[in-house]
Design an enzyme around this catalytic site. Structure first.
Site, PDB file in Angstrom:
ATOM      1  N   CYS A   4       4.838  -8.438   5.190  1.00  0.00           N
ATOM      2  CA  CYS A   4       5.779  -7.549   4.500  1.00  0.00           C
ATOM      3  C   CYS A   4       7.227  -7.895   4.855  1.00  0.00           C
ATOM      4  O   CYS A   4       8.120  -7.749   4.024  1.00  0.00           O
ATOM      5  CB  CYS A   4       5.479  -6.102   4.824  1.00  0.00           C
ATOM      6  SG  CYS A   4       5.224  -5.817   6.574  1.00  0.00           S
TER       7      CYS A   4
ATOM      8  N   GLU B  43       4.886   2.316   5.344  1.00  0.00           N
ATOM      9  CA  GLU B  43       5.449   0.988   5.635  1.00  0.00           C
ATOM     10  C   GLU B  43       5.036   0.086   4.478  1.00  0.00           C
ATOM     11  O   GLU B  43       3.870  -0.242   4.327  1.00  0.00           O
ATOM     12  CB  GLU B  43       4.910   0.494   6.982  1.00  0.00           C
ATOM     13  CG  GLU B  43       5.785  -0.567   7.603  1.00  0.00           C
ATOM     14  CD  GLU B  43       5.302  -1.950   7.259  1.00  0.00           C
ATOM     15  OE1 GLU B  43       5.815  -2.508   6.261  1.00  0.00           O
ATOM     16  OE2 GLU B  43       4.419  -2.455   7.957  1.00  0.00           O
TER      17      GLU B  43
ATOM     18  N   LYS C  59      -9.027   3.819   7.147  1.00  0.00           N
ATOM     19  CA  LYS C  59      -9.674   3.026   6.097  1.00  0.00           C
ATOM     20  C   LYS C  59      -9.045   1.633   6.073  1.00  0.00           C
ATOM     21  O   LYS C  59      -7.867   1.481   5.736  1.00  0.00           O
ATOM     22  CB  LYS C  59      -9.510   3.664   4.713  1.00  0.00           C
ATOM     23  CG  LYS C  59     -10.427   2.959   3.696  1.00  0.00           C
ATOM     24  CD  LYS C  59     -10.008   3.153   2.256  1.00  0.00           C
ATOM     25  CE  LYS C  59      -9.130   2.051   1.722  1.00  0.00           C
ATOM     26  NZ  LYS C  59      -9.731   0.725   1.623  1.00  0.00           N
TER      27      LYS C  59
ATOM     28  N   GLU D 275       8.375  -8.998  -4.552  1.00  0.00           N
ATOM     29  CA  GLU D 275       7.640  -9.443  -3.371  1.00  0.00           C
ATOM     30  C   GLU D 275       6.491 -10.341  -3.835  1.00  0.00           C
ATOM     31  O   GLU D 275       5.620  -9.892  -4.582  1.00  0.00           O
ATOM     32  CB  GLU D 275       7.087  -8.231  -2.613  1.00  0.00           C
ATOM     33  CG  GLU D 275       6.358  -8.632  -1.349  1.00  0.00           C
ATOM     34  CD  GLU D 275       5.813  -7.448  -0.562  1.00  0.00           C
ATOM     35  OE1 GLU D 275       5.154  -6.581  -1.156  1.00  0.00           O
ATOM     36  OE2 GLU D 275       6.050  -7.407   0.655  1.00  0.00           O
TER      37      GLU D 275
HETATM   38  P1  NDP Z   1      -2.631  -2.144  -1.597  1.00  0.00           P
HETATM   39  O1  NDP Z   1      -1.386  -1.411  -1.284  1.00  0.00           O
HETATM   40  O2  NDP Z   1      -3.347  -1.821  -2.846  1.00  0.00           O
HETATM   41  O3  NDP Z   1      -3.699  -1.945  -0.414  1.00  0.00           O
HETATM   42  C1  NDP Z   1      -3.402  -1.485   0.880  1.00  0.00           C
HETATM   43  C2  NDP Z   1      -4.454  -0.472   1.311  1.00  0.00           C
HETATM   44  O4  NDP Z   1      -4.388   0.686   0.473  1.00  0.00           O
HETATM   45  C3  NDP Z   1      -5.880  -0.964   1.201  1.00  0.00           C
HETATM   46  O5  NDP Z   1      -6.654  -0.390   2.236  1.00  0.00           O
HETATM   47  C4  NDP Z   1      -6.306  -0.423  -0.138  1.00  0.00           C
HETATM   48  O6  NDP Z   1      -7.702  -0.330  -0.290  1.00  0.00           O
HETATM   49  C5  NDP Z   1      -5.668   0.934  -0.114  1.00  0.00           C
HETATM   50  N1  NDP Z   1      -5.444   1.534  -1.421  1.00  0.00           N
HETATM   51  C6  NDP Z   1      -5.410   0.940  -2.642  1.00  0.00           C
HETATM   52  N2  NDP Z   1      -5.145   1.843  -3.601  1.00  0.00           N
HETATM   53  C7  NDP Z   1      -5.018   3.040  -2.983  1.00  0.00           C
HETATM   54  C8  NDP Z   1      -4.731   4.363  -3.430  1.00  0.00           C
HETATM   55  N3  NDP Z   1      -4.518   4.643  -4.719  1.00  0.00           N
HETATM   56  N4  NDP Z   1      -4.673   5.358  -2.511  1.00  0.00           N
HETATM   57  C9  NDP Z   1      -4.869   5.102  -1.200  1.00  0.00           C
HETATM   58  N5  NDP Z   1      -5.139   3.876  -0.717  1.00  0.00           N
HETATM   59  C10 NDP Z   1      -5.211   2.849  -1.596  1.00  0.00           C
HETATM   60  O7  NDP Z   1      -2.320  -3.657  -1.514  1.00  0.00           O
HETATM   61  P2  NDP Z   1      -3.089  -4.841  -2.331  1.00  0.00           P
HETATM   62  O8  NDP Z   1      -4.182  -5.236  -1.482  1.00  0.00           O
HETATM   63  O9  NDP Z   1      -3.464  -4.430  -3.694  1.00  0.00           O
HETATM   64  O10 NDP Z   1      -1.933  -5.909  -2.470  1.00  0.00           O
HETATM   65  C11 NDP Z   1      -1.043  -5.817  -3.573  1.00  0.00           C
HETATM   66  C12 NDP Z   1       0.341  -6.171  -3.152  1.00  0.00           C
HETATM   67  O11 NDP Z   1       0.787  -5.265  -2.173  1.00  0.00           O
HETATM   68  C13 NDP Z   1       0.471  -7.526  -2.515  1.00  0.00           C
HETATM   69  O12 NDP Z   1       0.603  -8.515  -3.457  1.00  0.00           O
HETATM   70  C14 NDP Z   1       1.701  -7.353  -1.682  1.00  0.00           C
HETATM   71  O13 NDP Z   1       2.842  -7.583  -2.464  1.00  0.00           O
HETATM   72  C15 NDP Z   1       1.665  -5.909  -1.282  1.00  0.00           C
HETATM   73  N6  NDP Z   1       1.143  -5.695   0.070  1.00  0.00           N
HETATM   74  C16 NDP Z   1       2.030  -5.326   1.006  1.00  0.00           C
HETATM   75  C17 NDP Z   1       1.593  -5.155   2.307  1.00  0.00           C
HETATM   76  C18 NDP Z   1       2.529  -4.765   3.376  1.00  0.00           C
HETATM   77  O14 NDP Z   1       2.207  -4.929   4.555  1.00  0.00           O
HETATM   78  N7  NDP Z   1       3.684  -4.221   3.069  1.00  0.00           N
HETATM   79  C19 NDP Z   1       0.207  -5.382   2.698  1.00  0.00           C
HETATM   80  C20 NDP Z   1      -0.665  -5.717   1.593  1.00  0.00           C
HETATM   81  C21 NDP Z   1      -0.177  -5.876   0.337  1.00  0.00           C
HETATM   82  P3  NDP Z   1      -8.510  -1.547  -0.971  1.00  0.00           P
HETATM   83  O15 NDP Z   1      -8.259  -2.739  -0.133  1.00  0.00           O
HETATM   84  O16 NDP Z   1      -9.885  -1.069  -0.891  1.00  0.00           O
HETATM   85  O17 NDP Z   1      -7.963  -1.683  -2.357  1.00  0.00           O
END
Ligand code: NDP
Length: 522
Positions: free
Chosen positions: A331, A297, A223, A428
């Protein structure tokens, strides 16, 4: 959201010096460059936009299940935007739970029927094919990734797409050598892998997840993030082109709850997630107590540590790359600069000079250094934390560059006088915001670097090899770069400690996460 960034005046100290001055960049910047004989040459780059017509977008994209593009059962669609213009790019299928069931069912059947039984040398041929097709279509993928995600084309062209292909090349090489990779063991695939990926490196994260899973003999349901689904859906076309058997790779699109339904599915054997720590914890709880293997991760708050004997110019470039690469939406970004007190003042001054030369704007322009923030919610989060930094008493510097009238843009930002306990030193931010903290001794640097809930990455800048080794052994971070930053290679494992998650991706460690070494399989 656009109004938030339109022509917003630079706050804090906007210093322009020496060769960093640039038209339209600061109140005291020259509009032209004097040659000394009365002639002036304009000091502005000509626009260098990458042609976008190599990407032919349809108005709608279904999911990829069992080798076919399928419409959502619930008949619902959502829109993915270009964050640089806020223009819609395409409508994307919104999966429901039944779509998830179909995708997992297809992956299971394919695992039993084809992929799980296929000799490694045959699986390798498909992976090599995928790698080659990604290379052949690299310009198309680079433009697509920039359109959907907002990252500068020079980064998607030179980093994201080549590295994604490199992961398929690398893991293709292991597919028929698993018994040599893990001698005296009986490595077997786990079964069906559920993989949920974020929006900051959509194609690269897909490659990090799918390449080792397939090499090890698993099938997958992936996904992508809702704001960047397009490269995964174009990857479905690569799978078709490579004639991958149906069901080996399945892609479902939809909101976070669909990600949760996927990882909770009882017929999934392995869960791999990259994203926020908050969602990582939710997934950890959802998977706890089940037979499923899990790797997470998550976030980071890396310290980039500069000692007074570091090569200054190289360190400045490394610090800039560490935090402004991909708009800081990384990240492992070096979001905390720990600089030795004796050089802090000149170092920060030179850093400000360098910041004022960064070109912020159209991600498709080949000269752009800092593109668009991926989505409106992320821009709001960055702006909120920048305000919090000022409210907590840190001193802010932003170069006075103009921001595009539309789209999700933010100026590169540097904070000095940052206290260890402030939000911008602890949380972060996931944006182009650098917090500067000073230290006097190596022990103090380690103490401050490790004073974070995260433990993903760190950087050390010094000319002394012995000091590098001493620091590396004490830094609580999964990856430590020495005299460089943000270097990635498929052969090298990547992952974190503490709230940055667990498990490793890349290298042999990355294969381990998709194998049962005792030959039991599922
Ligand atoms: P999320 O962790 O919400 O999203 C990452 C993925 O998880 C997306 O595909 C998202 O889907 C999906 N997701 C969201 N909620 C759930 C759930 N309850 N169960 C399973 N999958 C889920 O990141 P955000 O996009 O909300 O970003 C928020 C913060 O996260 C950022 O500000 C940043 O600090 C951090 N982040 C860290 C990353 C990293 O690489 N470590 C990458 C991205 C964000 P959908 O997009 O449809 O919501």
């Amino acid at each position: 959201m656009a109004e938030k960034s339109v022509g917003k005046p630079a706050t804090g100290v906007a210093v322009q010096r020496g060769r960093s001055a640039d038209v339209g960049r600061g109140t005291d910047a020259p509009s032209s460059w004097a040659l000394g004989d009365g002639q002036q040459i304009p000091w502005e780059y000509a626009p260098a936009p990458e042609a976008r017509d190599i990407v032919q977008l349809r108005s709608r994209y279904g999911m990829f299940i069992n080798g076919k593009e399928v419409a959502p059962r619930g008949g619902e669609w959502f829109t993915t935007l270009d964050p640089a213009t806020e223009e819609p790019l395409a409508e994307i299928a919104r999966a429901d739970v039944e779509d998830v069931n179909q995708a997992v069912g297809a992956a299971r059947r394919s695992f039993r029927r084809d992929w799980g039984r296929m000799p490694g040398r045959e699986r390798a041929k498909y992976l090599f094919r995928i790698a080659r097709i990604l290379q052949e279509r690299s310009r198309e993928f680079a433009v697509l990734e920039t359109l959907d995600g907002g990252k500068p084309i020079k980064e998607s062209r030179d980093v994201d797409v080549p590295l994604a292909a490199a992961h398929f090349w690398y893991y293709a090489g292991w597919a028929d050598k698993l018994e040599y990779a893990f001698p005296a063991r009986d490595p077997q695939p786990l079964g069906v892998a559920a993989q949920v990926i974020p929006w900051n490196f959509p194609l690269l994260m897909l490659a990090w997840k799918i390449a080792p899973a397939l090499a090890a003999g698993n099938t997958v349901v992936l996904k992508p993030a809702s704001s960047t689904p397009l490269s995964a859906l174009f990857f479905a076309d690569v799978c078709r082109q490579a004639e991958l058997p149906p069901g080996v790779v399945n892609i479902v699109t939809g909101p976070g709850e669909i990600g949760l339904a996927l990882v909770q599915h009882p017929d999934v054997d392995k869960v791999a997630f990259t994203g926020s720590t908050a969602v990582g914890k939710t997934i950890g709880r959802a998977v706890a107590g089940s037979h499923k293997a899990l790797t997470l991760e998550l976030g980071g708050k890396a310290a980039n540590i500069v000692f007074d004997d570091a090569p200054m110019d190289q360190a400045i470039e490394g610090v800039v790359n560490g935090i402004f690469f991909n708009q800081g939406e990384v990240c492992c970004a070096g979001s905390r600069l720990l600089v030795q007190e004796s050089i802090a003042e000149p170092f920060v001054e030179r850093l400000k000079d360098r910041l004022s030369t960064l070109r912020v704007g159209d991600p498709l322009d080949k000269n752009t250094d800092v593109g668009a923030i991926n989505n409106a919610a992320q821009l709001a989060k960055i702006e909120e934390l920048v305000e919090a930094g000022q409210a907590e008493g840190a001193e802010m510097y932003q170069p006075a560059c103009e921001l595009p009238a539309r789209g999700y843009f933010v100026r590169p930002t540097l904070f000095t006088n940052v206290s260890q306990s402030s939000r911008i030193a602890q949380e972060e931010i996931f944006g182009p915001v650098l917090s500067v903290i000073t230290f006097r001794t190596p022990a103090e640097a380690i103490e401050k670097a490790n004073n974070t809930p995260y433990g993903l990455s760190a950087g050390v800048w010094t000319e002394k090899g012995s000091r590098i080794l001493a620091m590396v052994s004490k830094l609580r971070a999964g990856v430590v770069w020495a005299n460089t930053f943000n270097r990635f290679d498929p052969t090298s494992p990547f992952g974190g400690y503490k709230e940055s998650g667990f498990g490793r991706e890349g290298g042999l460690h990355g294969l381990l996460a998709y194998l049962d070494l005792d030959g039991e399989g599922h």
